[in-house]
Design a protein around this motif. Structure first.
Motif, mmCIF file in Angstrom:
data_model
loop_
_atom_site.group_PDB
_atom_site.id
_atom_site.type_symbol
_atom_site.label_atom_id
_atom_site.label_comp_id
_atom_site.label_asym_id
_atom_site.label_seq_id
_atom_site.Cartn_x
_atom_site.Cartn_y
_atom_site.Cartn_z
ATOM 1 N N VAL A 245 0.705 -1.004 -0.145
ATOM 2 C CA VAL A 245 0.026 -0.098 -0.168
ATOM 3 C C VAL A 245 0.911 1.337 0.122
ATOM 4 O O VAL A 245 1.726 1.178 0.713
ATOM 5 C CB VAL A 245 -0.842 0.189 1.409
ATOM 6 C CG1 VAL A 245 -1.622 1.325 1.151
ATOM 7 C CG2 VAL A 245 -1.831 -1.169 1.175
ATOM 8 N N ASN A 246 0.488 2.110 -0.819
ATOM 9 C CA ASN A 246 1.296 3.367 -0.883
ATOM 10 C C ASN A 246 1.011 4.304 0.544
ATOM 11 O O ASN A 246 0.300 4.758 0.675
ATOM 12 C CB ASN A 246 0.916 4.209 -2.091
ATOM 13 C CG ASN A 246 1.922 5.513 -2.221
ATOM 14 O OD1 ASN A 246 2.596 5.841 -1.337
ATOM 15 N ND2 ASN A 246 1.786 5.938 -3.405
ATOM 16 N N ASN A 249 -0.775 7.490 0.549
ATOM 17 C CA ASN A 249 -2.326 7.441 0.162
ATOM 18 C C ASN A 249 -2.880 7.047 1.650
ATOM 19 O O ASN A 249 -4.234 6.703 1.678
ATOM 20 C CB ASN A 249 -2.802 6.380 -0.838
ATOM 21 C CG ASN A 249 -2.243 6.886 -1.946
ATOM 22 O OD1 ASN A 249 -1.997 8.023 -2.477
ATOM 23 N ND2 ASN A 249 -2.003 5.575 -2.919
ATOM 24 N N VAL A 250 -2.155 7.098 2.821
ATOM 25 C CA VAL A 250 -2.773 6.282 4.153
ATOM 26 C C VAL A 250 -2.499 7.569 5.159
ATOM 27 O O VAL A 250 -1.408 8.288 5.150
ATOM 28 C CB VAL A 250 -2.088 5.076 4.483
ATOM 29 C CG1 VAL A 250 -2.537 4.655 5.797
ATOM 30 C CG2 VAL A 250 -2.265 3.913 3.580
ATOM 31 N N LEU A 287 -6.706 -1.923 5.293
ATOM 32 C CA LEU A 287 -5.448 -1.998 4.694
ATOM 33 C C LEU A 287 -5.125 -3.360 3.935
ATOM 34 O O LEU A 287 -4.446 -3.224 3.103
ATOM 35 C CB LEU A 287 -4.367 -1.417 5.691
ATOM 36 C CG LEU A 287 -4.422 -0.210 6.248
ATOM 37 C CD1 LEU A 287 -3.356 0.046 7.490
ATOM 38 C CD2 LEU A 287 -4.171 0.889 5.271
ATOM 39 N N ALA A 290 -7.023 -3.546 0.830
ATOM 40 C CA ALA A 290 -6.357 -2.726 -0.340
ATOM 41 C C ALA A 290 -5.143 -3.254 -0.812
ATOM 42 O O ALA A 290 -4.856 -3.399 -2.211
ATOM 43 C CB ALA A 290 -6.030 -1.181 0.309
ATOM 44 N N SER A 291 -4.546 -3.849 -0.093
ATOM 45 C CA SER A 291 -3.056 -4.465 -0.700
ATOM 46 C C SER A 291 -3.411 -5.850 -1.187
ATOM 47 O O SER A 291 -2.997 -5.949 -2.439
ATOM 48 C CB SER A 291 -2.130 -4.935 0.783
ATOM 49 O OG SER A 291 -0.786 -5.300 0.328
#
Length: 296
Positions: A245-246, A249-250, A287, A290-291
């Protein structure tokens, strides 16, 4: 993906029609040039000869994020032969480990060659489509096989869809789901960490079908086509999970999430998630999802 429709959003709205490549070599050339970005696989060789006895050429050879050898075979359209051909080459690869490790040493160095993971060599097939018989056939094999369907949209968009994924003897069973993700210490704290590890394991495996667990000495990877999570052994009463995950963006939360891009750590992923209790697992589920979604 066959039901996916894409539209341009600039100017007049227009639908982009999916189409196949003009030639198989076009697909192979593009994937080899961008293999790590597309598949999470480091490219090693193209059209690799299997010698006069086998008399064939492997389309692409690579090494995935966990050190597993990978064969990639391509077909422009629908062709059941891609699976049988790939399995033939996969058997050759297992019988020629020294040759493959020499190739890795020449391309990536001695350290990478010493860490090749032979417990789960993989076959990735990339084709314009598959039949239901193809999908059933790969599920009957005891090999790690990914069937990936491609489509071009317009002149500059490529879509990849994982149609089927089997993990070659490492598939997740009901029994396997009860095994903790890592081994914790004994005692009261050890029991709590074991419970936490089990909760993490179940959360990651429960994200969907086709999840493979790959055991390395320093971490356990959870993989679709690419890694989407790596879980390290407990450190000071916490589990560290690394996600694709970038971090930008978190909304990073001190003590819970951390940007580790450019920092050395075991496993893959730029977002570190620190878990101390089972409640933290619930907090991390979005999270995890998303990954997982990004690793198809």
């Amino acid at each position: 993906m066959l039901g996916l429709r894409l539209f341009t959003m600039q100017g007049q709205v227009a639908e982009l029609t999916p189409h196949l490549a003009e030639a198989e070599a076009d697909v192979q050339g593009f994937v080899e040039m961008h293999m790590e970005a597309l598949l999470g696989i480091r490219f090693l060789a193209s059209e690799y000869s299997t010698g006069p006895v086998h008399g064939g050429r492997i389309d692409s050879l690579g090494l995935d994020e966990n050190g597993s050898p990978v064969i990639v075979e391509y077909k422009r359209g629908v062709d059941a032969g891609v699976i049988h051909q790939g399995l033939f080459y996969l058997s050759w690869l297992v019988d020629h480990r020294d040759e493959f490790e020499r190739l890795v040493r020449d391309r990536l160095g001695a350290t990478a060659a010493s860490q090749v993971l032979w417990s789960g060599p993989r076959l990735v097939c990339i084709a314009g489509g598959y039949t239901r018989y193809d999908v059933h056939a790969v599920r009957e094999h005891r090999r790690s096989i990914d069937l990936v369907r491609y489509r071009h949209f317009g002149s500059d968009l490529l879509a990849l869809e994982t149609v089927a994924s089997v993990s070659g003897g490492m598939s997740v069973s009901r029994r396997a789901r009860r095994q903790p993700a890592v081994q914790a210490a004994s005692g009261v704290q050890g029991a709590a960490m074991s419970e936490l590890a089990t909760a993490v394991d179940e959360a990651l495996l429960g994200l969907g079908d086709g999840v493979t667990r790959v055991e390395r000495k320093q971490y356990r990877a959870y993989q679709r086509l690419r890694n989407f999570a790596c879980v390290c052994p407990p450190q000071k009463a916490k589990l560290l999970v690394y996600l694709k995950v970038n971090p930008a963006n978190v909304g990073l939360a001190p003590g819970f999430t951390r940007d580790v891009a450019g920092l050395g750590h075991h496993g893959t992923g730029d977002l570190e998630v620190q878990l101390r209790t089972v409640r933290d697992v619930e907090r991390a589920r979005d999270l995890f999802r998303a990954s997982y979604d990004a690793a198809a």
